[in-house]
Design a protein around this motif. Sequence first.
Motif, short mmCIF file in Angstrom:
data_model
loop_
_atom_site.label_atom_id
_atom_site.label_comp_id
_atom_site.label_asym_id
_atom_site.label_seq_id
_atom_site.Cartn_x
_atom_site.Cartn_y
_atom_site.Cartn_z
N PRO A 141 -6.23 6.82 -15.04
CA PRO A 141 -5.30 6.19 -16.00
C PRO A 141 -3.86 6.18 -15.49
N GLU A 142 -3.44 7.27 -14.83
CA GLU A 142 -2.08 7.31 -14.28
C GLU A 142 -1.89 6.28 -13.17
N ILE A 143 -2.91 6.12 -12.33
CA ILE A 143 -2.85 5.13 -11.26
C ILE A 143 -2.77 3.73 -11.85
N THR A 174 0.26 1.15 -11.24
CA THR A 174 -0.03 -0.17 -10.69
C THR A 174 0.58 -1.27 -11.56
N LEU A 175 0.37 -1.18 -12.86
CA LEU A 175 0.94 -2.18 -13.77
C LEU A 175 2.47 -2.16 -13.72
N ALA A 176 3.04 -0.97 -13.63
CA ALA A 176 4.49 -0.88 -13.54
C ALA A 176 5.00 -1.53 -12.26
N GLY A 177 4.27 -1.34 -11.16
CA GLY A 177 4.65 -1.97 -9.90
C GLY A 177 4.59 -3.48 -9.98
N LEU A 178 3.56 -4.00 -10.62
CA LEU A 178 3.44 -5.45 -10.78
C LEU A 178 4.56 -6.01 -11.65
N LEU A 179 4.90 -5.28 -12.71
CA LEU A 179 5.99 -5.72 -13.58
C LEU A 179 7.33 -5.69 -12.84
N ARG A 234 0.86 -1.17 0.00
CA ARG A 234 0.00 0.00 0.00
C ARG A 234 0.89 1.21 0.00
N PRO A 235 0.82 2.05 -0.98
CA PRO A 235 -0.03 2.01 -2.16
C PRO A 235 0.42 0.92 -3.12
N ILE A 236 -0.40 0.65 -4.10
CA ILE A 236 -0.13 -0.50 -4.96
C ILE A 236 0.77 -0.18 -6.15
#
Length: 79
Positions: free
Chosen positions: A56-58, A62-67, A44-46
Amino acid sequence: MLRDVLAHDVRWVGVMGNPRHPAPHVPALTGLGVPPEDIARVHRPIGLNIGSRTPPEIAVATLAGLLADRNGRPGGHEF
């Protein structure tokens, strides 16, 4: 639901929220008897700290963090 997810060996768990505000999931999970080490697994945050403000920025953060996590990189999660 979060308690049940943490009972499994999942790779990544996140909760949306502003890092400047208290995390409501922490006392809730503590009250349910979830061990502190499991609560600490919740991101948190994700997303990555890229200054996201709009949905859209969030989503991109989020996708960048998962990658970054998938690729074993720190990715700039520090806020």
